[in-house]
Design an enzyme around this catalytic site. Sequence first.
Site, PDB file in Angstrom:
ATOM      1  CB  CYS A 174      -0.894   0.060   1.251  1.00 60.13           C
ATOM      2  SG  CYS A 174      -2.286  -1.244   1.259  1.00 60.13           S
ATOM      3  CG  HIS A 220      -3.271   3.829   1.411  1.00 58.52           C
ATOM      4  ND1 HIS A 220      -3.645   3.282   0.495  1.00 58.52           N
ATOM      5  CD2 HIS A 220      -2.983   2.674   2.560  1.00 58.52           C
ATOM      6  CE1 HIS A 220      -4.065   2.011   0.550  1.00 58.52           C
ATOM      7  NE2 HIS A 220      -3.763   1.511   1.943  1.00 58.52           N
ATOM      8  CG  ASN A 236      -6.602  -0.716   0.930  1.00 55.70           C
ATOM      9  OD1 ASN A 236      -5.827  -0.129  -0.035  1.00 55.70           O
ATOM     10  ND2 ASN A 236      -5.932  -1.118   2.122  1.00 55.70           N
TER      11      ASN A 236
HETATM   12  N1  ACO Z   1     -18.275  -8.459   8.754  1.00 52.89           N
HETATM   13  C1  ACO Z   1     -19.058  -8.780  10.014  1.00 52.89           C
HETATM   14  N2  ACO Z   1     -18.283  -9.128  10.950  1.00 52.89           N
HETATM   15  C2  ACO Z   1     -16.796  -9.116  10.873  1.00 52.89           C
HETATM   16  C3  ACO Z   1     -16.175  -8.986   9.339  1.00 52.89           C
HETATM   17  C4  ACO Z   1     -17.207  -8.525   8.519  1.00 52.89           C
HETATM   18  N3  ACO Z   1     -16.552  -8.248   7.299  1.00 52.89           N
HETATM   19  N4  ACO Z   1     -14.856  -9.264   9.651  1.00 52.89           N
HETATM   20  C5  ACO Z   1     -14.638  -9.571  10.931  1.00 52.89           C
HETATM   21  N5  ACO Z   1     -15.725  -9.552  11.576  1.00 52.89           N
HETATM   22  C6  ACO Z   1     -15.913  -9.966  12.821  1.00 52.89           C
HETATM   23  C7  ACO Z   1     -15.023 -10.729  13.506  1.00 52.89           C
HETATM   24  O1  ACO Z   1     -14.956 -12.306  13.342  1.00 52.89           O
HETATM   25  C8  ACO Z   1     -15.121 -10.357  15.080  1.00 52.89           C
HETATM   26  O2  ACO Z   1     -16.084 -11.077  15.549  1.00 52.89           O
HETATM   27  P1  ACO Z   1     -16.120 -11.791  17.058  1.00 52.89           P
HETATM   28  O3  ACO Z   1     -16.004 -10.722  18.001  1.00 52.89           O
HETATM   29  O4  ACO Z   1     -17.336 -12.746  17.080  1.00 52.89           O
HETATM   30  O5  ACO Z   1     -14.633 -12.761  17.069  1.00 52.89           O
HETATM   31  C9  ACO Z   1     -15.526  -8.866  15.188  1.00 52.89           C
HETATM   32  O6  ACO Z   1     -16.219  -8.630  13.999  1.00 52.89           O
HETATM   33  C10 ACO Z   1     -14.517  -7.947  15.560  1.00 52.89           C
HETATM   34  O7  ACO Z   1     -13.379  -8.275  14.642  1.00 52.89           O
HETATM   35  P2  ACO Z   1     -12.146  -7.426  14.682  1.00 52.89           P
HETATM   36  O8  ACO Z   1     -10.965  -8.001  13.430  1.00 52.89           O
HETATM   37  O9  ACO Z   1     -11.678  -7.258  15.933  1.00 52.89           O
HETATM   38  O10 ACO Z   1     -12.822  -5.995  14.126  1.00 52.89           O
HETATM   39  P3  ACO Z   1     -11.949  -4.561  14.038  1.00 52.89           P
HETATM   40  O11 ACO Z   1     -13.006  -3.699  14.724  1.00 52.89           O
HETATM   41  O12 ACO Z   1     -10.627  -4.615  14.518  1.00 52.89           O
HETATM   42  O13 ACO Z   1     -12.442  -4.333  12.574  1.00 52.89           O
HETATM   43  C11 ACO Z   1     -10.806  -4.272  10.517  1.00 52.89           C
HETATM   44  C12 ACO Z   1     -11.632  -5.050  11.589  1.00 52.89           C
HETATM   45  C13 ACO Z   1     -11.993  -3.413   9.804  1.00 52.89           C
HETATM   46  C14 ACO Z   1     -10.098  -5.160   9.553  1.00 52.89           C
HETATM   47  C15 ACO Z   1      -9.996  -3.330  11.143  1.00 52.89           C
HETATM   48  O14 ACO Z   1      -9.113  -4.053  12.203  1.00 52.89           O
HETATM   49  C16 ACO Z   1      -9.152  -2.672  10.167  1.00 52.89           C
HETATM   50  O15 ACO Z   1      -9.492  -1.680   9.787  1.00 52.89           O
HETATM   51  N6  ACO Z   1      -7.696  -2.576  10.450  1.00 52.89           N
HETATM   52  C17 ACO Z   1      -6.841  -2.231   9.626  1.00 52.89           C
HETATM   53  C18 ACO Z   1      -6.527  -3.185   8.270  1.00 52.89           C
HETATM   54  C19 ACO Z   1      -6.396  -2.444   6.950  1.00 52.89           C
HETATM   55  O16 ACO Z   1      -6.695  -1.351   6.710  1.00 52.89           O
HETATM   56  N7  ACO Z   1      -5.619  -2.901   6.185  1.00 52.89           N
HETATM   57  C20 ACO Z   1      -5.260  -2.633   4.879  1.00 52.89           C
HETATM   58  C21 ACO Z   1      -3.757  -2.772   4.551  1.00 52.89           C
HETATM   59  S1  ACO Z   1      -2.601  -1.871   5.486  1.00 52.89           S
HETATM   60  C22 ACO Z   1      -3.229  -0.415   5.174  1.00 52.89           C
HETATM   61  O17 ACO Z   1      -3.589  -0.126   4.004  1.00 52.89           O
HETATM   62  C23 ACO Z   1      -3.101   0.677   6.439  1.00 52.89           C
END
Ligand code: ACO
Length: 325
Positions: free
Chosen positions: A115, A252, A282
């Site tokens: 990214c 980004h 993204n």
């Molecule tokens: N739909 C519904 N529920 C979901 C989904 C989905 N798509 N994905 C995960 N969940 C659930 C999980 O299973 C979990 O359930 P549980 O509590 O029963 O175990 C719950 O939601 C919480 O999961 P987390 O992973 O803790 O959720 P979080 O609040 O951290 O959000 C996310 C997840 C959106 C991926 C977040 O961590 C994030 O944005 N991280 C940054 C990732 C990113 O941007 N990556 C891109 C590449 S790097 C960059 O570009 C910066």
Amino acid sequence: MSIIRSVVTGCGAYLPEKVLTNEELSQTVDTSDEWIVERTGIRERRIAAEGENTSDLALHAARNALSDAGLEPGDIDLIILATATPDLTFPATAVTVQAELGITDGAAFDIQAVCTGFVYGLTTADNFLRCGQHKRALVIGAETFSRILDWEDRGTCVLFGDGAGALVLEAQEGVGDNSDRGILRTRIRSDGRYQDKLYVDGGPSSTQTTGYLRMEGRDVFKHAVTNIASVMAETLEASGVEPKDIDWFVPHQANKRILDGTARKFGLSNERVVITVDRHGNTSAASIPLALNVAKQDGRLKRDDLVLLEAMGGGFTWGAALVRW
Ligand code: ACO
């Protein structure tokens, strides 16, 4: 004192036609529009058609950027293409684009910083132009992340999209202070200790497969917030620029919560932040030039505006660039 600056003279982008909405995704994986919008700000993303490769998206974006610059392909002597989803393991997707553009002079190569690829690409091109080795560069960010997603993993497949964007940079004389047009400062970083937080579980040397994207979302989120803020602060401080001087913050587009948190930390009001994550998802290395193109097309981004770019991605890699448009 007269110095060489890499001045942006053209900007272009391309998105595949197919739109994939959260609603459609919720019919194939256990997710909902509400969950995706609340956690990420994403409403829809584009998906490349079958047979439409990263080089095809890149080529459209490159042609649009050249046309915006009023240049012919033969005016370009350097092509840097940032991608984590190349057409083939080799040759570089950049040489495919070079050939399609009919360019037989100069050099073309890919950059892999996931990214952060576009910021790495800008930094590399800027150094080549400033040292006088090349005169006009195309810096492209192009991705088909839909091809490396595990469409059964709801934690990752909802986040990414396909697209491409490109800038034309030209070596021009400047006076050497922040009033110059062009790239004023770049800063790139990496820390390979965190590679298992965001990676693709395949490759030619290890598994002889392409693999799928794997991510520990929470850890990526935490590091993103810290790393982005520190590289932005370093870039601003080294340039003697205050956040209030920034006309446009073009981050980004990973996640709206990360963008909002970063903008708040630097006192950048919402009106000065360019956001496309809602419509593009993204798009990794393509997200910054895609966002720049949106802001240019809708009239927000104008000549002489001061723009701050930042990105963070797998590796981890991260970086920022300060550009006077
Ligand atoms: N739909 C519904 N529920 C979901 C989904 C989905 N798509 N994905 C995960 N969940 C659930 C999980 O299973 C979990 O359930 P549980 O509590 O029963 O175990 C719950 O939601 C919480 O999961 P987390 O992973 O803790 O959720 P979080 O609040 O951290 O959000 C996310 C997840 C959106 C991926 C977040 O961590 C994030 O944005 N991280 C940054 C990732 C990113 O941007 N990556 C891109 C590449 S790097 C960059 O570009 C910066």
